[in-house]
Design an enzyme around this catalytic site. Sequence first.
Site, PDB file in Angstrom:
ATOM      1  N   GLN A  96     -16.603   2.512   2.730  1.00 27.39           N
ATOM      2  CA  GLN A  96     -17.534   2.069   1.564  1.00 27.39           C
ATOM      3  C   GLN A  96     -18.744   1.295   1.973  1.00 27.39           C
ATOM      4  O   GLN A  96     -18.961   0.606   2.832  1.00 27.39           O
ATOM      5  CB  GLN A  96     -16.547   0.882   0.867  1.00 27.39           C
ATOM      6  CG  GLN A  96     -17.081   0.747  -0.550  1.00 27.39           C
ATOM      7  CD  GLN A  96     -16.545  -0.499  -1.319  1.00 27.39           C
ATOM      8  OE1 GLN A  96     -16.677  -1.566  -0.714  1.00 27.39           O
ATOM      9  NE2 GLN A  96     -15.894  -0.359  -2.361  1.00 27.39           N
ATOM     10  N   CYS A 126     -18.681  -5.066  -6.821  1.00 27.68           N
ATOM     11  CA  CYS A 126     -19.120  -6.257  -6.230  1.00 27.68           C
ATOM     12  C   CYS A 126     -19.716  -7.272  -7.264  1.00 27.68           C
ATOM     13  O   CYS A 126     -20.718  -6.911  -7.787  1.00 27.68           O
ATOM     14  CB  CYS A 126     -19.983  -6.227  -5.156  1.00 27.68           C
ATOM     15  SG  CYS A 126     -20.372  -7.833  -4.325  1.00 27.68           S
ATOM     16  N   ASP A 228      -4.050  -7.828  -9.275  1.00 28.51           N
ATOM     17  CA  ASP A 228      -2.963  -8.279  -9.590  1.00 28.51           C
ATOM     18  C   ASP A 228      -1.553  -8.061  -9.220  1.00 28.51           C
ATOM     19  O   ASP A 228      -0.767  -8.416  -9.544  1.00 28.51           O
ATOM     20  CB  ASP A 228      -2.830  -9.112 -11.040  1.00 28.51           C
ATOM     21  CG  ASP A 228      -4.147  -9.745 -11.224  1.00 28.51           C
ATOM     22  OD1 ASP A 228      -5.196 -10.210 -10.470  1.00 28.51           O
ATOM     23  OD2 ASP A 228      -4.618  -9.763 -12.569  1.00 28.51           O
TER      24      ASP A 228
HETATM   25  C1  LIG Z   1     -11.763 -11.601   0.372  1.00 28.13           C
HETATM   26  C2  LIG Z   1     -11.951 -10.163  -0.768  1.00 28.13           C
HETATM   27  C3  LIG Z   1     -12.820  -9.501  -0.215  1.00 28.13           C
HETATM   28  C4  LIG Z   1     -13.133  -8.248  -1.190  1.00 28.13           C
HETATM   29  N1  LIG Z   1     -14.218  -7.156  -0.523  1.00 28.13           N
HETATM   30  C5  LIG Z   1     -14.403  -6.295  -1.333  1.00 28.13           C
HETATM   31  C6  LIG Z   1     -15.117  -5.061  -0.831  1.00 28.13           C
HETATM   32  O1  LIG Z   1     -15.600  -5.225   0.362  1.00 28.13           O
HETATM   33  N2  LIG Z   1     -15.216  -3.856  -1.600  1.00 28.13           N
HETATM   34  C7  LIG Z   1     -14.794  -3.753  -2.866  1.00 28.13           C
HETATM   35  O2  LIG Z   1     -14.753  -2.709  -3.450  1.00 28.13           O
HETATM   36  N3  LIG Z   1     -13.782  -4.546  -3.324  1.00 28.13           N
HETATM   37  C8  LIG Z   1     -13.504  -5.729  -2.418  1.00 28.13           C
HETATM   38  N4  LIG Z   1     -12.674  -6.771  -3.060  1.00 28.13           N
HETATM   39  C9  LIG Z   1     -12.010  -6.735  -4.093  1.00 28.13           C
HETATM   40  C10 LIG Z   1     -10.760  -6.030  -3.901  1.00 28.13           C
HETATM   41  O3  LIG Z   1     -10.672  -4.811  -3.291  1.00 28.13           O
HETATM   42  C11 LIG Z   1      -9.866  -5.911  -5.385  1.00 28.13           C
HETATM   43  O4  LIG Z   1     -10.588  -5.060  -6.424  1.00 28.13           O
HETATM   44  C12 LIG Z   1      -9.394  -7.243  -5.996  1.00 28.13           C
HETATM   45  O5  LIG Z   1      -9.354  -8.225  -4.969  1.00 28.13           O
HETATM   46  C13 LIG Z   1      -8.516  -7.227  -7.101  1.00 28.13           C
HETATM   47  O6  LIG Z   1      -7.401  -6.639  -6.276  1.00 28.13           O
HETATM   48  P1  LIG Z   1      -6.174  -7.481  -6.055  1.00 28.13           P
HETATM   49  O7  LIG Z   1      -5.517  -8.143  -7.112  1.00 28.13           O
HETATM   50  O8  LIG Z   1      -5.001  -6.733  -5.446  1.00 28.13           O
HETATM   51  O9  LIG Z   1      -6.653  -8.688  -4.930  1.00 28.13           O
HETATM   52  C14 LIG Z   1     -12.598  -8.098  -2.324  1.00 28.13           C
HETATM   53  C15 LIG Z   1     -11.592  -9.085  -2.619  1.00 28.13           C
HETATM   54  C16 LIG Z   1     -11.222 -10.292  -1.914  1.00 28.13           C
HETATM   55  C17 LIG Z   1     -10.180 -11.025  -2.375  1.00 28.13           C
END
Ligand SMILES: Cc1cc2nc3c(=O)[nH]c(=O)nc-3n(C[C@H](O)[C@H](O)[C@H](O)COP(=O)(O)O)c2cc1C
Length: 363
Positions: A96, A126, A228
């Site tokens: 990415q 982001c 989530d």
């Molecule tokens: C610590 C952290 C770092 C993340 N870094 C990125 C990233 O580098 N690129 C991206 O597209 N999303 C990033 N995200 C977002 C996640 O990919 C995801 O879209 C978001 O956490 C929602 O998914 P979840 O509820 O399963 O955590 C990050 C999320 C977290 C918590």
Amino acid sequence: MNITQVTPFSKGLQEKIDLLSKRREAIQLGSVSFASPLLLAPMSNICAFPFRLLMEELGCGGTVSELISCHGINYGNEKTIRMLSIHPEEKHVGIQLFGEDAESMAKAAKVALESRPKFIDINMGCPVRKVVTKGSGSALLKDTSKLGNFFGTIKKAIDIPLTIKIRTGWDDDMINAKEVIHIAREEGVEFVAIHGRTRTQQYKGQANWELLEEIASESPLPIIGNGDLHSASLVKKRMAKSECDAFMLARGPLRDPFIFLESYIKDNEEITFTPSDYWEITKRLFEYNQMYTDRERTLLVIMRKHMVWFAAGLSNAANFRNMIFKCPELDDSMKIAEDYFLSLETARKQINPDEAFMTSGHG
Ligand SMILES: Cc1cc2nc3c(=O)[nH]c(=O)nc-3n(C[C@H](O)[C@H](O)[C@H](O)COP(=O)(O)O)c2cc1C
């Protein structure tokens, strides 16, 4: 970087992994194939090859690197270039990139190809101010008139699939995922991952799955739903009935690294992952990280956070966390973790998926 150097898993753990992994069905999104529809979402400072490779071994269908700055790559920044590394055993991994300008992104994407990823993904989700004020990340959703050229220029520079990861929109007044998907399709983007929140929402409230399902049902491109899915039971429910073609999990696997496998346990089955299984995968992650960096301090910082997340929901986790963060030495930290996990014998993990956990990130 020879994978045969790692300590094999015990027979018991390996059998559980093999049994559950076999139940997965491979999928194809555009021309990209994955071992299952359950993918690891990109996470900054987490999704380097050690954690990605461990997750693939623990049943995840495919992975994406953390967001990597196109400018960092183009300047030849050493730390940024290291982020591009892919382990030879990784099977379904994308890189990415983030940036605001098409030419710089195209140039960096060409460099990224040298690591042989299966696809190049653009970060368009982001929400972090530093990223957004420069016009990249979710700020790209704000001016859709520029997107055709942006996607097209990057696409022309690479000979592997181009994909995007977006949010539902900038804010409640600009929910424009559908429009972005249509532009992406015109320019040859192959699939779209969507975090079901707007940029202004950051990580607040719930991911809007109703909207994700609606978008997926009308989408001309394969859609990966994200947001989530923090427990295997939530994943199972969503997998059983969804318009989405696949799902991405970010925070869930940090506290429950077996979530990809557990999503394939049948309701009448008693398969559990024990604290000693947690210790085995901690050691494996440590070995992979030793292949990634030989800096003791970096290893300590990486291992500390994973061990504490792995312990979440186990008894005495708070005490373990304190001991780990007070311990300045890597070897001693590993010993504390070994003693902790092995002392728990058959204790079961109890995580409350609704409890706030990691409420900021780069997508
Ligand atoms: C610590 C952290 C770092 C993340 N870094 C990125 C990233 O580098 N690129 C991206 O597209 N999303 C990033 N995200 C977002 C996640 O990919 C995801 O879209 C978001 O956490 C929602 O998914 P979840 O509820 O399963 O955590 C990050 C999320 C977290 C918590």
